[in-house]
Enzyme design. Structure first.
Site, PDB file in Angstrom:
ATOM      1  N   ASP A  49       0.827  -1.199   0.000  1.00 13.61           N
ATOM      2  CA  ASP A  49       0.000   0.000   0.000  1.00 13.61           C
ATOM      3  C   ASP A  49       0.870   1.262   0.000  1.00 13.61           C
ATOM      4  O   ASP A  49       0.357   2.375  -0.132  1.00 13.61           O
ATOM      5  CB  ASP A  49      -0.995   0.003   1.155  1.00 13.61           C
ATOM      6  CG  ASP A  49      -0.347  -0.088   2.527  1.00 13.61           C
ATOM      7  OD1 ASP A  49       0.895  -0.182   2.603  1.00 13.61           O
ATOM      8  OD2 ASP A  49      -1.085  -0.095   3.532  1.00 13.61           O
ATOM      9  N   SER A  50       2.170   1.089   0.090  1.00 10.30           N
ATOM     10  CA  SER A  50       3.104   2.200  -0.113  1.00 10.30           C
ATOM     11  C   SER A  50       2.955   2.795  -1.509  1.00 10.30           C
ATOM     12  O   SER A  50       3.470   3.883  -1.777  1.00 10.30           O
ATOM     13  CB  SER A  50       4.547   1.735   0.106  1.00 10.30           C
ATOM     14  OG  SER A  50       4.827   0.582  -0.663  1.00 10.30           O
ATOM     15  N   ASP A  88      -1.061  -6.120  -0.198  1.00  5.25           N
ATOM     16  CA  ASP A  88      -1.457  -5.476   1.048  1.00  5.25           C
ATOM     17  C   ASP A  88      -2.959  -5.250   1.094  1.00  5.25           C
ATOM     18  O   ASP A  88      -3.551  -4.792   0.101  1.00  5.25           O
ATOM     19  CB  ASP A  88      -0.771  -4.118   1.192  1.00  5.25           C
ATOM     20  CG  ASP A  88       0.544  -4.189   1.940  1.00  5.25           C
ATOM     21  OD1 ASP A  88       0.869  -5.251   2.494  1.00  5.25           O
ATOM     22  OD2 ASP A  88       1.260  -3.166   1.972  1.00  5.25           O
ATOM     23  N   LYS A 118      -1.390  -9.480   2.709  1.00  2.33           N
ATOM     24  CA  LYS A 118      -0.672  -9.053   3.909  1.00  2.33           C
ATOM     25  C   LYS A 118      -1.536  -8.069   4.676  1.00  2.33           C
ATOM     26  O   LYS A 118      -2.182  -7.206   4.060  1.00  2.33           O
ATOM     27  CB  LYS A 118       0.672  -8.410   3.568  1.00  2.33           C
ATOM     28  CG  LYS A 118       1.460  -7.952   4.808  1.00  2.33           C
ATOM     29  CD  LYS A 118       2.876  -7.522   4.463  1.00  2.33           C
ATOM     30  CE  LYS A 118       2.964  -6.160   3.835  1.00  2.33           C
ATOM     31  NZ  LYS A 118       2.522  -5.055   4.756  1.00  2.33           N
ATOM     32  N   GLU A 120      -1.690  -5.731   8.573  1.00  2.34           N
ATOM     33  CA  GLU A 120      -0.924  -5.219   9.702  1.00  2.34           C
ATOM     34  C   GLU A 120      -1.614  -5.538  11.020  1.00  2.34           C
ATOM     35  O   GLU A 120      -2.842  -5.518  11.120  1.00  2.34           O
ATOM     36  CB  GLU A 120      -0.742  -3.709   9.562  1.00  2.34           C
ATOM     37  CG  GLU A 120       0.058  -3.296   8.338  1.00  2.34           C
ATOM     38  CD  GLU A 120       0.242  -1.786   8.222  1.00  2.34           C
ATOM     39  OE1 GLU A 120      -0.128  -1.076   9.183  1.00  2.34           O
ATOM     40  OE2 GLU A 120       0.747  -1.336   7.185  1.00  2.34           O
ATOM     41  N   GLU A 186       8.986  -4.606  10.898  1.00  4.08           N
ATOM     42  CA  GLU A 186       9.400  -3.299  10.410  1.00  4.08           C
ATOM     43  C   GLU A 186       9.903  -2.418  11.549  1.00  4.08           C
ATOM     44  O   GLU A 186       9.235  -2.239  12.569  1.00  4.08           O
ATOM     45  CB  GLU A 186       8.263  -2.585   9.685  1.00  4.08           C
ATOM     46  CG  GLU A 186       8.694  -1.235   9.131  1.00  4.08           C
ATOM     47  CD  GLU A 186       7.726  -0.614   8.150  1.00  4.08           C
ATOM     48  OE1 GLU A 186       7.971   0.534   7.722  1.00  4.08           O
ATOM     49  OE2 GLU A 186       6.721  -1.266   7.812  1.00  4.08           O
TER      50      GLU A 186
END
Length: 277
Positions: A49-50, A88, A118, A120, A186
């Protein structure tokens, strides 16, 4: 991948089996050309999502939508022949409930062809990870600094120093128990990252977490130096393509203004009137 190819795409069980073996190589990819570059050398192409910050000029990842991730996921999968795509889940697409997470994860997988997602979060997302994995959705977890929680964390800072170390370990153990096939660490102190790696039976993939992880991930545009003014401590720049591009564009602009481009070899001759074919 062609029907006659003998190359097999990497899948989540292959990644899980790499625990403690040859380190996993992971880079982000957001486009088909980028995916082709990553595919030649990497085990995983992460559709992060970056993309919101890297390609869309957003100030954070929080504005990224599910539709954006599907669009970029489709583009990346088209460029892969062996590396595994992991997509993501964007902010707001999975936190509400396990059921919401399954609806959106199933869309990501069905509409892009990627074999895994993925998300978080650690202990508080364990129930959701278990819900997904029991229903056929392979999950890569992400703990430590979780960019989607940047407002809660108070910035992009190292996570796991002092009293926070126990919570990072608890998060790691929780996502493993829930069925995640791997976990991104991270901005976790390297000593703690090493301890987590030893404690888990699934691979750890570090970004700013030291060399003892089972693999490493970077943003492709960062490590290629496409941003001349962005230099996070954990990024090694293997090229300076941003500077090269700036010089190339400057040369092009100068030649256009001097009328030296296009030259004859870049142009098409007129066809003479009355010339026989």
């Amino acid at each position: 991948m062609s029907a006659t190819s003998t190359m097999r795409v990497v899948l989540p069980p292959d990644i899980r089996a790499r625990k403690g073996q040859l380190p996993l190589v992971v880079l982000t990819a957001y486009t088909t050309p980028g995916a082709r570059l990553v595919d030649a050398h990497c085990d995983i192409a992460l559709v992060g999502d970056s993309v919101g910050m890297v390609l869309h000029g957003m100030p954070s990842t929080l504005g990224v939508t599910l539709e954006m991730m599907i669009m970029h996921g489709c583009a990346v999968v088209k460029g892969l022949s062996k590396a595994m795509a992991v997509i993501d889940m964007p902010f707001g697409s999975y936190e509400e409930s396990p059921q919401q997470a399954f609806r959106n994860a199933s869309r990501l997988i069905a509409e892009t062809g990627a074999p895994a997602v993925k998300l978080e979060g650690g202990v508080h997302m364990a129930e959701t990870i278990a819900f997904l994995t029991k229903r056929g959705v392979p999950v890569m977890a992400h703990i430590g600094l979780t960019p989607q929680a940047v407002n809660t964390l108070g910035g992009y800072k190292v996570v796991g120093r002092d009293a926070d170390a126990a919570s990072v370990m608890a998060d790691a153990l929780a996502v493993e128990a829930a069925g995640a096939f791997s976990v991104v660490l991270e901005k976790v102190p390297m000593g703690l990252a090493g301890q987590v790696t030893k404690a888990l039976n699934i691979p750890t993939i570090g970004i700013g977490a030291g060399v003892d992880c089972d693999g490493q991930v970077l943003v492709l545009d960062d490590m290629l130096g496409l941003f001349t003014d962005f230099r996070p401590k954990f990024v090694k720049r293997y090229a300076e393509l941003g500077a090269l591009a700036d010089h190339a564009i400057a040369d092009y602009a100068a030649e256009v203004r001097a009328r030296s481009f296009p030259a004859a070899e870049h142009s098409f001759a007129d066809v003479l009137k009355g010339k026989q074919s």
